[in-house]
Design an enzyme around this catalytic site. Sequence first.
Site, mmCIF file in Angstrom:
data_model
loop_
_atom_site.group_PDB
_atom_site.id
_atom_site.type_symbol
_atom_site.label_atom_id
_atom_site.label_comp_id
_atom_site.label_asym_id
_atom_site.label_seq_id
_atom_site.Cartn_x
_atom_site.Cartn_y
_atom_site.Cartn_z
ATOM 1 C CE LYS A 22 -1.554 1.513 4.172
ATOM 2 N NZ LYS A 22 -1.225 2.891 4.501
ATOM 3 N NE ARG A 94 -1.498 12.371 7.909
ATOM 4 C CZ ARG A 94 -0.307 12.500 7.340
ATOM 5 N NH1 ARG A 94 0.233 11.500 6.685
ATOM 6 N NH2 ARG A 94 0.339 13.645 7.373
ATOM 7 C CB CYS A 118 -4.751 9.961 11.636
ATOM 8 S SG CYS A 118 -3.118 9.339 11.982
HETATM 9 C C1 EPZ Z 1 4.551 6.961 6.173
HETATM 10 O O1 EPZ Z 1 3.786 7.983 6.784
HETATM 11 C C2 EPZ Z 1 3.647 5.747 6.122
HETATM 12 N N1 EPZ Z 1 2.476 6.050 5.307
HETATM 13 C C3 EPZ Z 1 3.216 5.374 7.545
HETATM 14 O O2 EPZ Z 1 2.439 4.192 7.467
HETATM 15 C C4 EPZ Z 1 4.473 5.073 8.359
HETATM 16 O O3 EPZ Z 1 4.098 4.790 9.688
HETATM 17 C C5 EPZ Z 1 5.402 6.300 8.344
HETATM 18 O O4 EPZ Z 1 5.703 6.642 6.965
HETATM 19 C C6 EPZ Z 1 6.701 6.071 9.083
HETATM 20 O O5 EPZ Z 1 7.369 5.017 8.533
HETATM 21 C C7 EPZ Z 1 2.595 5.970 3.959
HETATM 22 O O6 EPZ Z 1 3.654 5.680 3.429
HETATM 23 C C8 EPZ Z 1 1.359 6.270 3.170
HETATM 24 P P1 EPZ Z 1 6.678 10.326 8.148
HETATM 25 P P2 EPZ Z 1 4.335 9.501 6.774
HETATM 26 O O7 EPZ Z 1 6.547 11.573 7.369
HETATM 27 O O8 EPZ Z 1 5.057 9.764 5.518
HETATM 28 C C9 EPZ Z 1 6.761 13.624 11.528
HETATM 29 C C10 EPZ Z 1 0.552 2.883 7.788
HETATM 30 O O9 EPZ Z 1 0.182 2.317 8.823
HETATM 31 N N2 EPZ Z 1 6.571 14.562 10.414
HETATM 32 O O10 EPZ Z 1 7.870 9.440 7.920
HETATM 33 O O11 EPZ Z 1 3.218 10.390 7.159
HETATM 34 C C11 EPZ Z 1 5.538 12.737 11.723
HETATM 35 O O12 EPZ Z 1 4.583 13.374 12.543
HETATM 36 C C12 EPZ Z 1 1.056 4.304 7.855
HETATM 37 O O13 EPZ Z 1 0.597 2.355 6.646
HETATM 38 C C13 EPZ Z 1 6.708 15.925 10.650
HETATM 39 O O14 EPZ Z 1 6.963 16.343 11.772
HETATM 40 O O15 EPZ Z 1 5.369 9.436 7.976
HETATM 41 C C14 EPZ Z 1 6.125 11.517 12.378
HETATM 42 O O16 EPZ Z 1 6.273 11.772 13.757
HETATM 43 C C15 EPZ Z 1 0.856 4.893 9.234
HETATM 44 N N3 EPZ Z 1 6.539 16.801 9.625
HETATM 45 C C16 EPZ Z 1 7.524 11.415 11.744
HETATM 46 O O17 EPZ Z 1 7.811 12.704 11.194
HETATM 47 C C17 EPZ Z 1 6.274 16.375 8.340
HETATM 48 O O18 EPZ Z 1 6.158 17.211 7.434
HETATM 49 C C18 EPZ Z 1 7.607 10.398 10.617
HETATM 50 O O19 EPZ Z 1 6.552 10.689 9.714
HETATM 51 C C19 EPZ Z 1 6.145 14.981 8.115
HETATM 52 C C20 EPZ Z 1 6.308 14.102 9.164
#
Ligand code: EPZ
Length: 419
Positions: A22, A94, A118
């Site tokens: 996904k 998202r 979320c």
């Molecule tokens: C991706 O989400 C995945 N989703 C998530 O999977 C996964 O848990 C996550 O990466 C971490 O591996 C998809 O790929 C669609 P991040 P993403 O940006 O990109 C913070 C699932 O269950 N952050 O790596 O949203 C954020 O809050 C989902 O399939 C900022 O602060 O994750 C988090 O604490 C859940 N500012 C950390 O970084 C930003 O602009 C990592 O988030 C972006 C993120």
Amino acid sequence: MQKLIIKGKKELSGKISISGSKNSTLPILAASILAKNVKIKNIPLVKDIFTMIELLNFIGLKTKLVKKKNFIEISNNNKNINTLAPYKLVKTMRAGVLVLGSLLSKYKKAKVSLPGGCAIGSRPVDLHLFALKKLGAKIKIKDGYILAEAKKGLKGTKIKFPSISVGATENALIAAFKAKGTTILKNCAIEPEIKDLISFLKKLGANIYLKGRTILIKESKIKSSKIIHQVIFDRIELGTYMIAGALLVKKNLIIDKIDPTIVKSEIDILKRIGVKIIQKKKSVIIKKSKKLKKINIITKPYPGFPTDLQAQFMVLLTQANGVSKIKENIFENRFMHVPELKRMGAQIQIKDKTALIKGPSKLAGAEVMATDLRASVSLVLAGLIAENRTVINRIYHLDRGYEFLESKLKNCKAAIKRV
Ligand code: EPZ
């Protein structure tokens, strides 16, 4: 509202085939906006994918999803593309924010709803906007929307992410494709799904080089020929079923259509606590394990232990001997499954961002509620090993990311049904 009913303690045996990823399909679908004609194979038929396809249709791309063969064909010859990603589609999925990079890069403007938070956290997109601004985009936030434009197109530059983000790396990668000159992204996320996106973009004509956590992208022309890409397998689904096998296998649980080298850290950790795993080229076999040992883990960006497996692994540790610890370092609120597991008899204490799990503990079936995608599958795992019956509510969370979950488990002798 549909529910899952599970009768626990039915040992698993047989074979499970893993679906496409996904989290690889979503950014590749978003990047398809850049292309003329693509065919994407091995896509999982799950809710988030359908929502992303709905978004592409809303934007004006022509899509043909062939469900029985798990592929989609997308063409983009539309003269009046709608560079808008509306709240109603982005709020439930998202990853809709990932169309920002491709709309900006190809149409020089985009209006994308802020995804909002979320269950697992506030999910900001500041790192996405930081990168796009560096590439020359003018960004405004108005009425819950991101208004982005780059009248003269985007311009390549050096960008060092202050912290590692999968989505921000993907948005920047897609946006940099047509940026003038060269873009160097530092401190990138390097999940397998990002490498899959890179191989898709290379087929589209991108000049991309990945070394360590640095990605270099040279201004590229989009190929107009038809691109065919097969999405990688879902490593989180694989981890989930390896844990199911570790909890409850009768003799052998075969899990195939995978590349075990991609989940080396998960397999090493499972072996360390005593799970018997035989690795083949395209499959793993989980054999009956004896006592499980306790362990302390911290969730980290790839290649560390993935946050998306944290809830599932916690269920396994309820059966390990002693007190294990899991520190959730990625998301601020990803222990929503803990109160539900405790109602089933798990002995778990949360201190700051660390869960202390005492095992082994007998779990008893109960009526429980899913809160987010991965927490909901941890309740399924708990139901499989619990005494008596477990009823899981709000399973629409599950349907966002697990293809054919009940039938895959039923085929391995689990007593699970959807009502
Ligand atoms: C991706 O989400 C995945 N989703 C998530 O999977 C996964 O848990 C996550 O990466 C971490 O591996 C998809 O790929 C669609 P991040 P993403 O940006 O990109 C913070 C699932 O269950 N952050 O790596 O949203 C954020 O809050 C989902 O399939 C900022 O602060 O994750 C988090 O604490 C859940 N500012 C950390 O970084 C930003 O602009 C990592 O988030 C972006 C993120």
